[in-house]
Design an enzyme around this catalytic site. Structure first.
Site, PDB file in Angstrom:
ATOM      1  N   GLN A 265       3.993 -34.555 -10.922  1.00 55.51           N
ATOM      2  CA  GLN A 265       3.498 -33.285 -10.379  1.00 55.51           C
ATOM      3  C   GLN A 265       3.250 -32.276 -11.494  1.00 55.51           C
ATOM      4  O   GLN A 265       2.322 -31.470 -11.411  1.00 55.51           O
ATOM      5  CB  GLN A 265       4.468 -32.747  -9.338  1.00 55.51           C
ATOM      6  CG  GLN A 265       4.555 -33.651  -8.115  1.00 55.51           C
ATOM      7  CD  GLN A 265       3.198 -34.075  -7.577  1.00 55.51           C
ATOM      8  OE1 GLN A 265       2.463 -33.281  -7.003  1.00 55.51           O
ATOM      9  NE2 GLN A 265       2.826 -35.338  -7.768  1.00 55.51           N
ATOM     10  N   HIS A 268      -0.303 -31.845 -12.993  1.00 51.24           N
ATOM     11  CA  HIS A 268      -1.419 -31.208 -12.286  1.00 51.24           C
ATOM     12  C   HIS A 268      -1.865 -29.911 -12.955  1.00 51.24           C
ATOM     13  O   HIS A 268      -3.039 -29.576 -12.945  1.00 51.24           O
ATOM     14  CB  HIS A 268      -1.010 -30.868 -10.847  1.00 51.24           C
ATOM     15  CG  HIS A 268      -1.096 -32.031  -9.916  1.00 51.24           C
ATOM     16  ND1 HIS A 268      -2.287 -32.558  -9.498  1.00 51.24           N
ATOM     17  CD2 HIS A 268      -0.139 -32.773  -9.319  1.00 51.24           C
ATOM     18  CE1 HIS A 268      -2.068 -33.571  -8.678  1.00 51.24           C
ATOM     19  NE2 HIS A 268      -0.762 -33.725  -8.551  1.00 51.24           N
ATOM     20  N   GLU A 333       7.325 -28.202  -1.845  1.00 52.25           N
ATOM     21  CA  GLU A 333       6.182 -28.934  -1.282  1.00 52.25           C
ATOM     22  C   GLU A 333       6.567 -30.401  -1.054  1.00 52.25           C
ATOM     23  O   GLU A 333       6.415 -30.939   0.025  1.00 52.25           O
ATOM     24  CB  GLU A 333       5.002 -28.843  -2.262  1.00 52.25           C
ATOM     25  CG  GLU A 333       3.774 -29.591  -1.778  1.00 52.25           C
ATOM     26  CD  GLU A 333       2.713 -29.794  -2.849  1.00 52.25           C
ATOM     27  OE1 GLU A 333       3.017 -29.650  -4.049  1.00 52.25           O
ATOM     28  OE2 GLU A 333       1.567 -30.113  -2.466  1.00 52.25           O
ATOM     29  N   HIS A 334       7.068 -31.044  -2.128  1.00 57.35           N
ATOM     30  CA  HIS A 334       7.508 -32.445  -2.030  1.00 57.35           C
ATOM     31  C   HIS A 334       8.990 -32.529  -2.344  1.00 57.35           C
ATOM     32  O   HIS A 334       9.440 -31.986  -3.357  1.00 57.35           O
ATOM     33  CB  HIS A 334       6.805 -33.322  -3.071  1.00 57.35           C
ATOM     34  CG  HIS A 334       5.321 -33.289  -3.003  1.00 57.35           C
ATOM     35  ND1 HIS A 334       4.534 -32.655  -3.949  1.00 57.35           N
ATOM     36  CD2 HIS A 334       4.464 -33.824  -2.103  1.00 57.35           C
ATOM     37  CE1 HIS A 334       3.263 -32.799  -3.633  1.00 57.35           C
ATOM     38  NE2 HIS A 334       3.184 -33.496  -2.522  1.00 57.35           N
ATOM     39  N   ASP A 367       0.678 -39.024  -2.488  1.00 57.39           N
ATOM     40  CA  ASP A 367      -0.507 -38.308  -2.959  1.00 57.39           C
ATOM     41  C   ASP A 367      -1.787 -39.079  -2.637  1.00 57.39           C
ATOM     42  O   ASP A 367      -2.850 -38.476  -2.491  1.00 57.39           O
ATOM     43  CB  ASP A 367      -0.440 -38.104  -4.477  1.00 57.39           C
ATOM     44  CG  ASP A 367       0.466 -36.939  -4.849  1.00 57.39           C
ATOM     45  OD1 ASP A 367       0.869 -36.195  -3.947  1.00 57.39           O
ATOM     46  OD2 ASP A 367       0.756 -36.787  -6.050  1.00 57.39           O
ATOM     47  N   HIS A 426      -4.999  -2.968  37.018  1.00 57.30           N
ATOM     48  CA  HIS A 426      -4.477  -4.337  37.002  1.00 57.30           C
ATOM     49  C   HIS A 426      -3.832  -4.642  38.365  1.00 57.30           C
ATOM     50  O   HIS A 426      -4.074  -5.695  38.975  1.00 57.30           O
ATOM     51  CB  HIS A 426      -3.384  -4.499  35.933  1.00 57.30           C
ATOM     52  CG  HIS A 426      -3.862  -4.530  34.521  1.00 57.30           C
ATOM     53  ND1 HIS A 426      -4.431  -3.461  33.898  1.00 57.30           N
ATOM     54  CD2 HIS A 426      -3.821  -5.540  33.596  1.00 57.30           C
ATOM     55  CE1 HIS A 426      -4.740  -3.780  32.651  1.00 57.30           C
ATOM     56  NE2 HIS A 426      -4.369  -5.052  32.441  1.00 57.30           N
TER      57      HIS A 426
HETATM   58  N1  LIG Z   1      -0.723 -28.236  -2.614  1.00 57.78           N
HETATM   59  C1  LIG Z   1      -1.562 -29.250  -2.550  1.00 57.78           C
HETATM   60  O1  LIG Z   1      -1.676 -29.892  -1.525  1.00 57.78           O
HETATM   61  C2  LIG Z   1      -2.388 -29.635  -3.760  1.00 57.78           C
HETATM   62  C3  LIG Z   1      -3.193 -30.808  -3.776  1.00 57.78           C
HETATM   63  C4  LIG Z   1      -3.979 -31.095  -4.912  1.00 57.78           C
HETATM   64  C5  LIG Z   1      -3.951 -30.209  -5.982  1.00 57.78           C
HETATM   65  N2  LIG Z   1      -3.149 -29.106  -5.919  1.00 57.78           N
HETATM   66  C6  LIG Z   1      -3.150 -28.096  -6.950  1.00 57.78           C
HETATM   67  O2  LIG Z   1      -4.462 -27.558  -6.979  1.00 57.78           O
HETATM   68  C7  LIG Z   1      -4.675 -26.978  -8.245  1.00 57.78           C
HETATM   69  C8  LIG Z   1      -6.025 -27.385  -8.776  1.00 57.78           C
HETATM   70  O3  LIG Z   1      -6.338 -26.508  -9.823  1.00 57.78           O
HETATM   71  P1  LIG Z   1      -7.566 -26.730 -10.776  1.00 57.78           P
HETATM   72  O4  LIG Z   1      -7.563 -25.576 -11.717  1.00 57.78           O
HETATM   73  O5  LIG Z   1      -7.527 -28.103 -11.316  1.00 57.78           O
HETATM   74  O6  LIG Z   1      -8.866 -26.679  -9.842  1.00 57.78           O
HETATM   75  P2  LIG Z   1      -9.411 -25.568  -8.824  1.00 57.78           P
HETATM   76  O7  LIG Z   1     -10.651 -26.156  -8.255  1.00 57.78           O
HETATM   77  O8  LIG Z   1      -8.369 -25.106  -7.886  1.00 57.78           O
HETATM   78  O9  LIG Z   1      -9.806 -24.332  -9.730  1.00 57.78           O
HETATM   79  C9  LIG Z   1     -10.926 -24.349 -10.583  1.00 57.78           C
HETATM   80  C10 LIG Z   1     -11.674 -23.058 -10.414  1.00 57.78           C
HETATM   81  O10 LIG Z   1     -10.835 -21.958 -10.769  1.00 57.78           O
HETATM   82  C11 LIG Z   1     -11.650 -20.889 -11.177  1.00 57.78           C
HETATM   83  N3  LIG Z   1     -11.085 -20.260 -12.368  1.00 57.78           N
HETATM   84  C12 LIG Z   1     -10.511 -20.873 -13.430  1.00 57.78           C
HETATM   85  N4  LIG Z   1     -10.159 -19.948 -14.352  1.00 57.78           N
HETATM   86  C13 LIG Z   1     -10.551 -18.747 -13.868  1.00 57.78           C
HETATM   87  C14 LIG Z   1     -10.472 -17.407 -14.350  1.00 57.78           C
HETATM   88  N5  LIG Z   1      -9.927 -17.140 -15.530  1.00 57.78           N
HETATM   89  N6  LIG Z   1     -10.954 -16.416 -13.567  1.00 57.78           N
HETATM   90  C15 LIG Z   1     -11.494 -16.674 -12.362  1.00 57.78           C
HETATM   91  N7  LIG Z   1     -11.600 -17.929 -11.857  1.00 57.78           N
HETATM   92  C16 LIG Z   1     -11.136 -18.936 -12.604  1.00 57.78           C
HETATM   93  C17 LIG Z   1     -13.003 -21.426 -11.513  1.00 57.78           C
HETATM   94  O11 LIG Z   1     -13.931 -20.882 -10.635  1.00 57.78           O
HETATM   95  C18 LIG Z   1     -12.898 -22.930 -11.284  1.00 57.78           C
HETATM   96  O12 LIG Z   1     -14.020 -23.426 -10.610  1.00 57.78           O
HETATM   97  C19 LIG Z   1      -3.531 -27.423  -9.132  1.00 57.78           C
HETATM   98  O13 LIG Z   1      -2.640 -26.334  -9.247  1.00 57.78           O
HETATM   99  C20 LIG Z   1      -2.874 -28.548  -8.355  1.00 57.78           C
HETATM  100  O14 LIG Z   1      -1.488 -28.610  -8.611  1.00 57.78           O
HETATM  101  C21 LIG Z   1      -2.408 -28.799  -4.837  1.00 57.78           C
HETATM  102  N1  LIG Z   2       0.225 -33.882  -5.669  1.00 60.39           N
HETATM  103  C1  LIG Z   2      -0.946 -33.227  -5.120  1.00 60.39           C
HETATM  104  C2  LIG Z   2      -0.485 -32.291  -4.021  1.00 60.39           C
HETATM  105  O1  LIG Z   2       0.384 -31.351  -4.527  1.00 60.39           O
HETATM  106  C3  LIG Z   2      -1.961 -34.176  -4.548  1.00 60.39           C
HETATM  107  C4  LIG Z   2      -2.591 -35.100  -5.518  1.00 60.39           C
HETATM  108  C5  LIG Z   2      -3.866 -35.526  -5.554  1.00 60.39           C
HETATM  109  N2  LIG Z   2      -3.992 -36.410  -6.574  1.00 60.39           N
HETATM  110  C6  LIG Z   2      -2.835 -36.539  -7.136  1.00 60.39           C
HETATM  111  N3  LIG Z   2      -1.976 -35.730  -6.503  1.00 60.39           N
HETATM  112 ZN   LIG Z   3      -0.063 -35.226  -7.292  1.00 55.70          ZN
END
Ligand SMILES: NC(=O)c1ccc[n+]([C@@H]2O[C@H](COP(=O)([O-])OP(=O)(O)OC[C@H]3O[C@@H](n4cnc5c(N)ncnc54)[C@H](O)[C@@H]3O)[C@@H](O)[C@H]2O)c1
Ligand SMILES: N[C@H](CO)Cc1c[nH]c[nH+]1
Ligand SMILES: [Zn+2]
Length: 436
Positions: A265, A268, A333-334, A367, A426
């Site tokens: 995790q 990510h 979350e997990h 996941d 009413h």
């Molecule tokens: N909770 C869940 O179920 C779950 C599942 C999968 C992923 N996640 C999480 O989702 C997140 C994914 O994040 P990511 O960054 O890879 O992708 P993302 O798509 O969430 O974010 C990318 C976007 O963030 C914006 N951004 C980046 N820097 C910026 C700035 N300085 N100002 C304004 N906008 C900005 C941009 O527009 C970019 O397109 C991770 O934190 C991951 O842990 C959570």
């Molecule tokens: N762990 C993420 C949810 O917090 C989901 C994910 C997608 N791919 C790998 N992991």
């Molecule tokens: Zn994951």
């Protein structure tokens, strides 16, 4: 010169334990004024200037230059071609995961229901799928074909008429598995936009992106902050921000397995959170040693190192009961219960997005392909939110049909209560149907 430790070590007996844990749990981004201000500015710009603002922000944050608004969207044939072009192993894995996710979510499908009272009065609930939903698929630091399946399949099972997907494609790099997953999961339209600007486009609509009824899916702090801000204009599922894992171990699991589970995790996002809780001091040392040993072998070591040093912890507690109390306080979350009797311990837990039971159940399986949804509440919101599910894509209407006798019977009660509220229109409306 003192070096930042790879991961914090906490002991529940230390005087400063509560303060240190609270500091780790606070997710800075949520309350960070600069993030909120930037998100507000982006939302306002997209609301006012539509596609033009969407194109500008996509260039600024994803370094993708689009010559026209039409380039924001990927055609259905492009998705189908991505699916057809996948290597067999990837197509099989995607299909296997999709089947398992679909079977699991079919179990969640609630139906409409009604019952009739003795005088013929009918009461019930009608379940209706949402018409158009927006699914956010993250794509900044990694590509998430699995999130396409986890968002789109429950929507499809619910019977949503139109599924609109947004996904950032930094530097214009399109991930073939993401497109293939969209094809497989029956997504209707795909737009290459991300971040707060994508959330704004779905919430308000632009010349190209249709306005939706609800936005679901995980994302980074910009996405989560934007979803929170547009709630009310549209529905949202939950705050699903940076990933989290909390492992409770009784000391009987291979420390390397647990180190890898924490890394899974942490990789990510620098904002992700990985915590181990155990009451076995020697085991804690062994997991710590495994972390130091294995970390340099990982491709995303730098993200993991930052995540562990900023928000990770190895916590020594007094025993299983205290561990469960910590789980409920953190509401992760997990939750991995790497203990001899995980089912018994799971019964004691009140707050967790998903509970992985036993030494063999690596969170990573959830996941991708176990079946339950991986879009889960983060930053303590598992206290009141649930995993994304079919129920998020449906709404309910109450059904009431009174017989003449029922109108008389209920009308007498309603009349008394209405007069008690001094709402006489009413009362008279109810009384007008009395049988006299
Ligand atoms: N909770 C869940 O179920 C779950 C599942 C999968 C992923 N996640 C999480 O989702 C997140 C994914 O994040 P990511 O960054 O890879 O992708 P993302 O798509 O969430 O974010 C990318 C976007 O963030 C914006 N951004 C980046 N820097 C910026 C700035 N300085 N100002 C304004 N906008 C900005 C941009 O527009 C970019 O397109 C991770 O934190 C991951 O842990 C959570
Ligand atoms: N762990 C993420 C949810 O917090 C989901 C994910 C997608 N791919 C790998 N992991
Ligand atoms: Zn994951």
């Amino acid at each position: 010169m003192s070096q930042t430790p790879t991961i914090a070590r906490l002991n529940t007996r230390d005087a400063d334990f509560d303060a240190r844990l609270d500091a780790l749990l606070a997710w800075e981004g949520v309350s960070d004024h600069s993030v909120a201000a930037r998100v507000d500015e982006i939302l306002a710009a997209v609301r006012q200037r539509g596609d033009a603002a969407l194109i500008e922000y996509t260039q600024r944050f994803d370094r993708l230059t689009l010559s026209s608004a039409a380039d924001l969207e990927l055609a259905g044939e492009r998705l189908a071609a991505a699916y057809a072009g996948l290597p067999d192993a990837q197509r099989d894995a995607l299909s296997h995961a999709a089947e398992r996710i679909r079977s699991y979510h079919e179990q969640q499908k609630p139906g409409s229901w009604h019952y009739e009272e003795a005088d013929g009065t009918l009461l019930g609930q009608k379940v209706t799928p949402l018409e158009r939903v927006g699914i956010y698929v993250p794509g900044g630091k990694a590509a998430y074909p699995s999130s396409v399946l986890m968002n789109a399949i429950p929507a499809q099972v619910a019977g949503v008429a139109e599924i609109v997907m947004v996904v950032p494609t930094p530097d214009g790099v399109v991930n073939e598995l993401v497109l293939a997953a969209a094809h497989l999961a029956g997504v209707h339209r795909v737009f290459c936009v991300g971040g707060a600007q994508a959330v704004a486009a779905l919430a308000y609509g632009t010349e190209s992106v249709p306005r939706v009824d609800k936005i679901v899916g995980p994302g980074n702090i910009y996405v989560a902050t934007a979803k929170r801000a547009v709630f009310g204009q549209v529905g949202i599922d939950m705050i699903a921000g940076p990933s989290e894992i909390l492992v409770v171990s009784d000391g009987g699991t291979d420390p390397e397995w647990l180190a890898l589970d924490l890394f899974s995790q942490a990789e990510h996002d620098e904002d992700a959170q990985a915590i181990l809780v155990t009451w076995d001091a020697e085991h804690l040392e062994a997991v710590h040693a495994a972390i130091e040993r294995l970390l340099p072998t990982l491709e995303r070591a730098e993200i993991i190192r930052q995540s562990l040093s900023r928000r990770g912890a190895l916590v020594l507690c007094d025993g299983p009961e205290q561990a469960v109390a910590l789980v409920d306080r953190i509401a992760p979350e997990h939750l991995e219960l790497s203990v001899a009797a995980p089912r018994e311990m799971a019964e004691q837990v009140r707050h967790a997005g998903a509970i992985f039971m036993g030494r063999y159940t690596a969170e990573a399986l959830g996941d991708y392909c176990a079946g339950p949804n991986h879009v889960l509440p983060t930053s303590g919101t598992a206290r009141f939110s649930s995993p994304l599910g079919v129920y998020d894509f449906q709404k309910r209407s109450s059904l009431i049909e009174c017989s003449a006798a029922g109108a008389d019977r209920l009308g007498r009660t309603a009349s008394v209560l209405a007069r008690g509220e001094s709402l006489t229109a009413h009362a008279r409306s109810a009384e007008s149907r009395w049988q006299r």
